[in-house]
Each structure stands twice: as structure tokens, then as C-alpha cells.
Design an enzyme around this catalytic site. Structure first.
Site, PDB file in Angstrom:
ATOM      1  CB  CYS A 152      22.269  24.213 -43.438  1.00  0.00           C
ATOM      2  SG  CYS A 152      21.909  24.763 -41.769  1.00  0.00           S
ATOM      3  CG  HIS A 195      23.308  19.693 -42.291  1.00  0.00           C
ATOM      4  ND1 HIS A 195      24.435  20.218 -42.893  1.00  0.00           N
ATOM      5  CD2 HIS A 195      22.910  20.617 -41.392  1.00  0.00           C
ATOM      6  CE1 HIS A 195      24.708  21.402 -42.376  1.00  0.00           C
ATOM      7  NE2 HIS A 195      23.794  21.668 -41.462  1.00  0.00           N
ATOM      8  CD  GLU A 252      25.265  17.769 -45.512  1.00  0.00           C
ATOM      9  OE1 GLU A 252      24.094  17.845 -45.948  1.00  0.00           O
ATOM     10  OE2 GLU A 252      25.736  18.593 -44.711  1.00  0.00           O
TER      11      GLU A 252
HETATM   12  N1  GLN Z   1      23.529  28.774 -38.344  1.00  0.00           N
HETATM   13  C1  GLN Z   1      24.272  28.798 -39.564  1.00  0.00           C
HETATM   14  C2  GLN Z   1      24.121  30.147 -40.258  1.00  0.00           C
HETATM   15  O1  GLN Z   1      23.246  30.893 -39.939  1.00  0.00           O
HETATM   16  C3  GLN Z   1      23.849  27.682 -40.510  1.00  0.00           C
HETATM   17  C4  GLN Z   1      24.067  26.351 -39.840  1.00  0.00           C
HETATM   18  C5  GLN Z   1      24.393  25.227 -40.746  1.00  0.00           C
HETATM   19  O2  GLN Z   1      24.746  25.378 -41.922  1.00  0.00           O
HETATM   20  N2  GLN Z   1      24.327  24.061 -40.167  1.00  0.00           N
HETATM   21  O3  GLN Z   1      24.882  30.461 -41.137  1.00  0.00           O
END
Ligand code: GLN
Length: 185
Positions: free
Chosen positions: A75, A165, A167
Site C-alpha cells: 500500500c 494489506h 499483513e
Molecule cells: N492512501 C494512502 C496513501 O496514499 C495509502 C493507504 C494505505 O497504506 N493503506 O498514502
């Protein structure tokens, strides 16, 4: 092996648990000097603007740009690994990809989707939280998974990046793949 989790922000403990389930030692990384003592690094999710700021502040940017460590970003961690971010600049430049942040439209806040991930499994539960997607990939990037027409997992050399995610579930197969298939020891 010793696998670090960048511990400036985000879901650190959950990643350490998956590293341990994969049969290795997980270490929370708070200082650049600790990078010399690990075999691979996980960059967790969180908020990429904050993560970048903290990485600048603590000297991680230069050190990781020069580093040969295998890396796995989830992410926000994926955003940090990218060479290009829509409307912003890229950061670590490890994955030759363009990412778009917060890009799942009506499902932007969070959703789950069962994913087929090439080389890993056909039934991985993907937890997406304000997730980015990968809008463009360079020639050397292998696409591992898509949701509809959006790319959500890629690999290039020793770098792995996913929009979701892993994890946050009990299934540690993605982390296991990173450590036990992508890191040579
Ligand atoms: N929306 C976040 C970003 O753009 C990422 C979200 C996340 O890591 N769950 O940095």
C-alpha cells in the site's frame, strides 16, 4: 534470515508476525544503521506523504536508494517504491511503475477481494484500504495480480509491491513468497 520492517509509521507489528510465521526473524527498523544488519526490508502501509517526510527526516531516502536490499512494499509502501506517482514525483525509484493514489472510486475507503497472484496462490484475501493502483508498468516489471482492469501486485528483480494489506489477515503466503522465493542467502 533477518527481515526488517520500516517502523516509522504504519502496521509494523502485523508484518513482524508474518515474518515470524514464515520462519524468520522480524526486526523493527527505526534507524538507518540497522539496515546493515538485515537481509530484506518490508515497507508497510500507512500514509505515503507522511512516510516520505519521515524517511527524509531520518535519512532513509538516500540510504535506501543506494541499498541493494530486497524490498517489499504494501500500500503506502508500494507508493514509496514507485518511480512515478500520478500528480506527484516518485521516491525510491525501485519499481518502474506509475501509481495512482486512493484510486478505487466508490470503494475508495476499503474493500476486500479474493485475488489470484501469479506464482503465489489463486485465493489470497486482499484487504484494500484507501488503496493505490498501478496505472503503468515498465518493460521489466512483471504483473502478478489485477482487480478488474487495475493492477494491484507487481514484481521487478528483487522488489515486490502490492496495493493491499496482506499483513491484516492470518494468511502469510505473500510475505513467505517474498522472503523464501525472492531473497537469496
Ligand atoms: N492512501 C494512502 C496513501 O496514499 C495509502 C493507504 C494505505 O497504506 N493503506 O498514502
Amino acid at each position: 534470515m533477518k527481515i526488517g520492517v520500516l517502523a516509522l509509521q504504519g502496521a509494523v507489528r502485523e508484518h513482524i508476525r508474518h515474518i515470524e510465521l514464515s520462519g524468520h526473524e522480524g526486526i523493527a527498523i527505526k534507524k538507518v544503521e540497522q539496515l546493515d544488519d538485515i537481509d530484506g526490508l518490508i515497507l508497510p502501509g500507512g500514509e505515503s506523504t507522511t512516510l516520505r517526510r519521515l524517511m527524509d527526516l531520518y535519512g532513509f531516502k538516500e540510504k535506501l536508494q543506494q541499498s541493494e536490499l530486497p524490498m517489499f512494499g504494501t500500500c503506502a509502501g508500494l507508493i514509496v517504491l514507485a518511480s512515478d506517482v500520478e500528480g506527484e514525483s516518485g521516491y525510491l525509484n525501485k519499481l518502474d511503475i506509475t501509481v495512482e493514489r486512493n484510486s478505487f472510486g466508490r470503494q475508495v475507503d476499503s474493500f476486500e477481494s479474493e485475488l489470484e497472484i501469479k506464482g503465489i496462490a489463486t485465493d489470497i484475501e486482499g484487504v484494500f484500504i484507501r488503496a493505490p493502483h498501478i496505472a503503468k508498468v515498465g518493460d521489466n516489471v512483471e504483473i502478478l495480480s489485477e482487480v478488474g482492469d487495475k493492477i494491484v501486485a507487481v514484481k521487478q528483480d528483487k522488489y515486490l509491491g502490492v496495493s493491499f494489506h496482506p499483513e491484516l489477515t492470518d494468511d502469510y503466503r505473500v510475505t513467505d513468497y517474498f522472503i523464501n522465493h525472492m531473497i537469496q542467502k
